[in-house]
Motif scaffolding. Structure first.
Motif, short mmCIF file in Angstrom:
data_model
loop_
_atom_site.label_atom_id
_atom_site.label_comp_id
_atom_site.label_asym_id
_atom_site.label_seq_id
_atom_site.Cartn_x
_atom_site.Cartn_y
_atom_site.Cartn_z
N GLN A 1 -1.20 -8.63 4.26
CA GLN A 1 -1.36 -8.44 2.82
C GLN A 1 -0.61 -9.53 2.06
O GLN A 1 -1.14 -10.11 1.10
CB GLN A 1 -0.83 -7.06 2.40
N TYR B 1 0.81 -1.22 0.00
CA TYR B 1 0.00 0.00 0.00
C TYR B 1 0.85 1.26 0.00
O TYR B 1 0.34 2.34 -0.33
CB TYR B 1 -0.95 0.00 1.21
N ASP B 2 2.12 1.13 0.38
CA ASP B 2 3.00 2.30 0.39
C ASP B 2 3.98 2.30 -0.79
O ASP B 2 5.06 2.89 -0.72
CB ASP B 2 3.77 2.37 1.72
N ARG C 1 -5.30 3.90 -1.47
CA ARG C 1 -4.76 2.83 -2.34
C ARG C 1 -5.41 1.50 -2.02
O ARG C 1 -5.72 0.72 -2.92
CB ARG C 1 -3.24 2.75 -2.18
N LEU C 2 -5.61 1.22 -0.74
CA LEU C 2 -6.28 -0.02 -0.35
C LEU C 2 -7.72 -0.02 -0.85
O LEU C 2 -8.23 -1.02 -1.36
CB LEU C 2 -6.22 -0.20 1.16
N GLU D 1 -2.45 5.71 1.91
CA GLU D 1 -2.49 4.25 1.91
C GLU D 1 -3.93 3.74 1.98
O GLU D 1 -4.27 2.70 1.40
CB GLU D 1 -1.66 3.71 3.07
#
Length: 271
Positions: free
Chosen positions: A235, A45-46, A265-266, A262
């Motif tokens: 994840q 996510y990063d 994005r998730l 993040e």
């Protein structure tokens, strides 16, 4: 692509210059520009995707360490192979400048495509040798690639990495020197706080389900780094998805930690 640091913006400008001359990074070495739409469930996510060879969902991105890295000129460069889960991730370079050196040196994208099966310099060189045979059979393709690389060296000021395999291993060692907790994806978690506190670990296995009550209790008292390590491991194990309440919980916890990017994005991974 506004997030691109100066080195990658310059590389993009170089690609635009190539296109005016009838060349491109894509035609010459098989890389094209990408964006967040390239993210897969295996994309941390990063990580900010910025390039892709255009096959099998493979993409390259910048590791922000959950927003800790604010100057992306200092961000590690990560390659993601979604089809190779769980062995999906590889650190390719310590920063964008060295990534350009890496591209100039790994001109067949040998390490990028085959990192999951390369564990020695000898293996790397053997695959390079086979790839070069293919180029010998396509002199026009080889000439276009070599012309582009010469221009790239002049425009970007990049340097040849003599031993690509050793460089990638050194980059991984540099990363290990940064982290305070290892994670199953090989990336680890960097320190956020100067503390001697015990960084507890919640063991995650893809073969076991997650007890949400236990996870919530862990998050109630765990240090930030321990929480982020759990998120990476969950994840990596494929446990953060729309089929369980864990995803909503992780999104709410990331938001509490101020990691709104993040969270987005998730959220975007709702296929």
């Amino acid at each position: 692509m506004d997030f691109l640091p100066p080195t990658l913006k310059k590389l993009k400008a170089f690609d635009e210059l190539l296109q005016k001359k009838g060349l491109s990074l894509d035609d010459s070495i098989g890389l094209q520009w990408a964006d967040s739409s390239m993210a897969y469930d295996q994309t941390p996510y990063d990580v900010l995707p910025f390039m892709s060879p255009g096959v099998d969902g493979i993409h390259i991105g910048l590791l922000t360490d959950f927003g800790k890295v604010t100057d992306l000129e200092e961000a590690f460069v990560v390659c993601v192979h979604p089809m190779e889960a769980p062995d999906s991730l590889k650190l390719l370079a310590r920063n964008p400048k060295e990534f350009v050196d890496f591209l100039y040196s790994d001109r067949n994208l040998t390490m990028l495509y085959n990192f999951m099966m390369i564990d020695s310099d000898e293996q790397y060189e053997a695959i390079v040798e086979e790839a070069e045979k293919d180029y010998m059979e396509s002199p026009e393709l080889a000439a276009a690639r070599n012309r582009m690389l010469t221009m790239m060296q002049e425009y970007m000021g990049c340097k040849r990495i003599e031993n690509v395999y050793a460089y990638v291993e050194d980059a991984a060692a540099s990363r290990r020197g940064q982290i305070v907790l290892p994670t199953n994806d090989g990336i680890g978690v960097a320190a956020f706080n100067k503390t001697d506190a015990d960084l507890r670990v919640y063991a995650v296995s893809g073969d076991d389900g997650i007890n949400l009550d236990e996870v919530q209790a862990f998050f109630a008292s765990a240090p930030l780094e321990s929480k982020l390590a759990f998120i990476r491991d969950a994840q990596h194990a494929g446990l953060i998805n729309n089929e369980t309440p864990l995803k909503e919980f992780i999104m709410s916890e990331l938001k509490k930690m101020g990691m709104d990017a993040e969270v987005e994005r998730l959220k975007s991974l709702d296929w």
